[in-house]
Enzyme design. Structure first.
Site, mmCIF file in Angstrom:
data_model
loop_
_atom_site.group_PDB
_atom_site.id
_atom_site.type_symbol
_atom_site.label_atom_id
_atom_site.label_comp_id
_atom_site.label_asym_id
_atom_site.label_seq_id
_atom_site.Cartn_x
_atom_site.Cartn_y
_atom_site.Cartn_z
ATOM 1 N N HIS A 1 13.239 -24.706 -6.997
ATOM 2 C CA HIS A 1 12.016 -25.517 -6.487
ATOM 3 C C HIS A 1 11.212 -26.414 -7.295
ATOM 4 C CE1 HIS A 1 12.973 -21.252 -4.630
ATOM 5 N NE2 HIS A 1 12.458 -21.745 -3.701
ATOM 6 N N GLY B 1 8.167 -13.403 -7.490
ATOM 7 C CA GLY B 1 8.975 -14.090 -6.501
ATOM 8 C C GLY B 1 9.050 -13.469 -5.141
ATOM 9 N N LEU C 1 6.002 -12.882 -2.785
ATOM 10 C CA LEU C 1 4.682 -13.501 -2.992
ATOM 11 C C LEU C 1 3.641 -12.477 -2.614
ATOM 12 C CD1 LEU C 1 5.268 -16.724 -0.798
ATOM 13 C CD2 LEU C 1 4.838 -16.452 -3.153
ATOM 14 N N ASP D 1 -0.435 -21.412 -1.776
ATOM 15 C CA ASP D 1 -1.435 -21.280 -0.683
ATOM 16 C C ASP D 1 -0.785 -20.417 0.509
ATOM 17 O OD1 ASP D 1 0.651 -23.502 -0.310
ATOM 18 O OD2 ASP D 1 -1.086 -24.999 0.617
ATOM 19 N N ARG E 1 0.745 20.380 -4.779
ATOM 20 C CA ARG E 1 -0.311 19.097 -4.812
ATOM 21 C C ARG E 1 -1.414 19.560 -5.923
ATOM 22 N NH1 ARG E 1 -4.572 18.560 0.154
ATOM 23 N NH2 ARG E 1 -4.200 20.784 0.751
ATOM 24 N N SER F 1 -7.278 15.204 -1.600
ATOM 25 C CA SER F 1 -6.347 15.723 -1.034
ATOM 26 C C SER F 1 -4.991 15.693 -1.924
ATOM 27 C CB SER F 1 -5.694 14.841 0.209
ATOM 28 O OG SER F 1 -6.529 15.265 1.269
ATOM 29 N N GLU G 1 -3.109 0.731 -0.928
ATOM 30 C CA GLU G 1 -1.884 1.289 -1.636
ATOM 31 C C GLU G 1 -1.225 0.198 -2.353
ATOM 32 O OE1 GLU G 1 -2.502 1.650 1.581
ATOM 33 O OE2 GLU G 1 -2.923 3.819 1.638
ATOM 34 N N ASP H 1 -1.529 17.418 11.443
ATOM 35 C CA ASP H 1 -1.737 16.041 11.284
ATOM 36 C C ASP H 1 -0.732 15.043 12.126
ATOM 37 O OD1 ASP H 1 -4.333 15.940 10.110
ATOM 38 O OD2 ASP H 1 -3.424 15.774 8.167
ATOM 39 N N GLN I 1 1.202 11.207 9.328
ATOM 40 C CA GLN I 1 0.945 11.780 8.009
ATOM 41 C C GLN I 1 2.093 12.208 7.238
ATOM 42 O OE1 GLN I 1 -2.589 10.845 7.550
ATOM 43 N NE2 GLN I 1 -2.059 9.797 9.611
#
Lengths: 646, 646
Positions: free
Chosen positions: A59, A145, A147, A177, A338, A365, A386, A443, A447
């Site tokens: 490039h 690499g 983006l 950009d 958890r 949670s 995330e 849920d 979820q």
């Protein structure tokens, strides 16, 4: 903070081009700093052209647009010791637009870090100069690499210096950009302003042209400037080929206090070579006549720049790290894995200062909130972002910390590319996903992580752990802290019985025969929630004098092939796999992969979630999916007596 | 556009609560439209509380904050025929904050679409009222619950009405303030303004409180307003509990021309019930005393609203769709499958008006640019925003179109959550990923999809296709158009030989024995690029009188189990799998999954990419990874003569 003001070292001997097809031009030495910058910019262009011409791909035009911006940076603002890339006070330079790698390598060459011979190995097999930057080079800390990845990691590196490990370094990120269209960069812009990262300066190379056409906003610098100001950044819109304007913008950027700064630079793609300058159709292509282009740019230069030394800062930290006093749980009590994750992480944090934790706004949670309560200075609320969370973890890893990132397991699918890039970056990060599978319950499917094991197994060098009880979880959390690469830990929402005593030992790559007899005819391979269902089934079957053993494969990757083969040999090749996951890419695939070439004749029943679940209680949904004790019971019977089809 | 001005129909009889534990309050009928809205808002709150109390879980407080906003919308602005959810001119209402589902269901109840009995089935097994909205209900077009997904799909639905299928409908999207941290929503805000979607109105419910704490921007409405204005939106910051202000904002929003509109509403989480109102710690929890809360809200109402009819618009379109005249390729010539994809897609577009294509700013690499050239009005440049691209595809599918989305295969990992949610949404979309595997060559690992097969296999109801030659590609593109669910097509960057004649037929779930003899001792299972390597190996082996057959498993999911078993039976269970993918979750896992329970004793050699690749030519990298003809040759020999270890 002031500009270092170190004089540039340069040598401008009219040398011969190393690339045999190119001509040589003899130049006079630059007469001023600004002329030096212009000359250095041309050198970076010429070397980008030379390297890509030698490679036959790459490039160059995307490198040429940002050459002046990087020339001024290298000579006057970057504080970096190329001989000591591990100096903790070095600035960080990230090419988030990784395809401009020829410019980065030309810059390394100008700094004397790589020789011209190596520069011309670009994109060749075995070269450290890959098509996109990677940590094969000691000055590249992350792979870019894809983006939109580099900037969020830059935010993480800047955040570390503002919090757990105060350092004087600045993080410089070159962004394209086209890249501004990625949502992930807006997570980064949001977070950098929220955390007041005035040690972060972004350079947006607005060359107007994407790969296949014009970008959404073209050269409307104010489009970008207004957005960035509204996100809380100090913005400097400039002509990216005016070295004096660039110098002023950098000077103002490093003086900015309390907010991150961004230089929005109008540039020309392919700047300086008429055949390609500002012309569409030249993305990712070698110049049509590299030799003529080099002549047009004034020929090859040999400017050498010794960048300023890193700012004075504390020496590298050695983190206190004694063995954790892990929480223990009494066999027979109930505890969600958890919650054990949170308790173990908090305990780990008490004896290891290098452990940091971050969460996607669900710490109550995932129970990372317990770590936050115990070690608030080392907990980072990443809100519902995330990708930025994973990027921050990678940034903390770059700075030598030991990050644990947590969220609902399903939502790591939002960050899969970042996890992939973390692995290519050779990062060591730990990811804990709660609310796995249909056991999540009411849920509903949005979820429920039902693809997470497949996703994490297919990450280079990854480890996938899925504990079934609280003591096992605690031990695996501690092991994860020192495990290299991407380590994934899957936890369950509901309380489950504690089945292992606190003194039980577990290891990455291990397994546990949790229920067995001398008469076993079937192996039940389970992990996590299904271990409990398998034990229930085995106990029920034993009442009918049908004996099945339960192998707890808490280490899904690497998997305990030896134990599997032992069990299968002992049980005549009869195997039931049971998992709270789609049938593809999960535990069963891992098991079959491990034993396929064993030569054992197998009889296999795979139990997994085939139909799209809805809402319901965990027990109802485990039953509906055919992965509960009743289904395992029937599967075992069908293997013992093929006529008794479940 | 004006407000419909249809009088509300309501009945306010003081009825009995269906839920036995709750008290009844008798109310007077509302005296004015604004009083009706206030009463309706309270009804939506009460019903949200009732439903979640009956369920024992759910998100009443997140429903209560947006109740007034939705009350005014339902009564005065939403144009929707609940009896005819398939009316193509219906407005679209998307709860991007899917956890506010009790509010959505309460709204459906107020519209008479569902009865009170069903309302109280929320979150129960088998109920259409799942924890988060899903198309189990006829008025829900996509599943939500993964924050940041609904809005981008709304952009796609609005875009369809502004382009390929002009319609008078408006798209209304309810977004949570926590959700504003997701990068994907900023892709949506960017695109909606770029496409001038003045048929899209977003309502941001700024209730300040996320799940575990305060959001990044709290109640700083101007933080949001300034960002959204800078992104080109018409912004209306209001008090989200002032029904007159809400009414004015909606009225102004629907009059906005040339840009999308957004109402940024300051609200109180848990509004109206002192025990939870604006209090942290009440996310996703049933109210502490639902009965008292209902009394505090003035008791149960029985308001019924008949929303305004959809605006007059054209009848449902029937798209012309005759059989495509697919491109054909001469056996022995060279053609990259990515180019065949573009050529076939362009041909498909010529005979099928329902086919639309979108690309992530790499249409000159994926060759979707050929479709763009042929059918510019049905091509959508989505720039480097893969999540918005997939969401747009889902939106087009909602509107009955047949979308094909393309990009480098690696970059779909950026949109994995969206692909997961597309499947839960029962969407039919086609995704073409180019630049698969190490065969991508010099660009390096960031550009190489090595996890995509694992990722796409683990999507509910998905199809995974990986053609090896141009004629096969063309046929599979045509088949993909009518295939339900998420269909993934993996293409290769480099030219490869055309090996199938144009008249060859292929099918989803099929395979092709591309090289075989009567003496075969080994089955080589390959797909895509490795088919060519396998053929080379088989020809070379035959010179040494070692016979191996090559099974082209172009349909990786569903896989042709029967053909596999036939081949394995014929070759004594000796199997080499070879794939340009990580060893996990790809072709080999699919093959072993299919044959594991066959009872055949297998001898398996799996060839896949184990080490992190760098740059190099495709041939060099295939060789380095051990998946080229030489590696296959050695693997076959090792199975024939176990002493000849490769």
């Amino acid at each position: 903070m002031t500009s270092p003001g170190v004089a540039a070292v340069f040598s401008l001997a009219g040398g011969r081009l190393d690339h045999p097809t190119m001509t040589t031009t003899t130049l006079s030495p630059p007469r001023s700093r600004t002329e030096l910058w212009r000359e250095l910019g041309q050198q970076l262009r010429v070397d980008s052209i030379r390297a890509t011409a030698a490679a036959g791909s790459g490039h160059p035009t995307s490198a040429m647009s940002a050459a002046d911006l990087m020339a001024v940076l290298l000579d006057k603002y970057l504080r970096y010791d190329f001989d000591r890339p591990d100096d903790p006070n070095n600035d960080h330079l990230i090419f988030s637009k990784g395809h401009a790698s020829p410019l980065l390598y030309a810059l390394y060459a100008a700094a004397g870090a790589i020789g011209d011979e190596e520069l011309l190995t670009l994109r060749r097999l075995g070269s450290r100069l890959e098509g996109h930057p990677s940590p094969a080079l000691p000055w590249v800390e992350i792979a870019t690499g894809s983006l939109g990845f580099g900037l969020p990691v830059g935010v993480g590196i800047a955040l570390a210096a503002k919090t757990v490990d105060p350092r004087p370094y600045r993080v410089w990120v070159l962004v394209g950009d086209s890249e501004m269209a990625e949502g992930s960069v807006w997570e980064a812009f949001d977070h950098a302003a929220f955390w007041q990262l005035d040690n972060l300066t972004v350079v947006v190379d607005v060359n107007r042209l994407g790969q296949s056409g014009e970008t959404m906003h073209g050269w409307h610098l104010m489009s970008y400037a207004e957005r960035l100001r509204s996100f809380g950044w100090e913005v400097f819109p400039i002509d990216g080929h005016d070295v004096e304007a660039i110098d002023e913008a950098y000077a103002a950027a490093i003086e900015t206090v309390g907010r991150p700064s961004v230089i929005v630079a109008r540039t020309l793609k392919g700047k300086g070579v008429a055949a390609v300058e500002d012309k569409p159709g030249w993305h990712g292509k070698v110049l049509p006549d590299p030799e003529a282009a080099i002549v047009e740019l004034g020929g090859r230069r040999h400017i050498r720049i010794a960048p300023a030394a890193p700012s004075a800062g504390p020496p590298a930290r050695t983190y206190m790290a004694s063995s954790p006093v892990l929480p223990t749980y009494e066999v027979g009590t109930q505890k969600a894995t958890r919650r054990a994750y949170g308790e173990a992480l908090a305990a780990l944090g008490s004896t290891r200062e290098d452990v940091v934790s971050m969460d996607g706004e669900v710490s109550n949670s995932t129970f990372s909130g317990l770590f936050a309560d115990a070690h608030p200075a080392r907990f980072f609320e990443m809100f519902v972002a995330e990708q930025q969370m994973i990027a921050a973890a990678v940034g903390f890893d770059v700075r030598g910390l030991t990050p644990f990132a947590s969220a609902f397991a399903a939502f790591f699918s939002r960050a899969y590319d970042f996890i992939r890039m973390a692995a290519i970056s050779r990062a060591s990060i730990r990811i804990a996903g709660s609310h796995a599978g249909v056991a999540t319950g009411e849920d509903g499917p949005s979820q429920m992580a039902l693809e997470d094991i497949a996703m994490f197994r297919a990450v280079h060098g990854s480890t996938v752990l899925y504990p079934s009880d609280a003591n096992q979880t605690a031990k695996l959390v501690a092991l994860a802290a020192d495990n290299p690469g991407v380590t994934y830990l899957r936890t369950t929402r509901a309380d489950t019985p504690v089945i292992y005593p606190p003194e039980a030992q577990f290891e990455i790559g291990g397994s546990r025969l949790v229920h067995a007899s001398l008469h076993d005819e079937v192996t039940i391979a389970a992990a996590g929630i299904t271990v409990h269902e398998a034990i229930k089934a085995a106990l029920r079957l034993a009442e009918d004098e049908i004996y099945a053993r339960v192998l707890d494969l808490y280490s899904v990757k690497p998997i305990d092939r030896e134990a599997l083969l032992d069990s299968l040999t002992a049980t005549g090749g009869r195997l039931v796999t049971v998992e709270d996951h789609w049938p593809q890419g999960g535990l069963a695939d891992a098991v079959l992969d491990a034993v396929a070439d064993s030569g054992l004749p197998l009889q296999v029943v795979k139990l997994a979630v085939s139909d799209l679940p809805g809402s319901g209680t965990p027990a109802e949904l485990l039953h509906a999916a055919g992965i509960d004790a009743a289904a395992i019971d029937a599967a075992v019977r069908s293997l013992i007596d093929p006529l008794a089809i479940p």
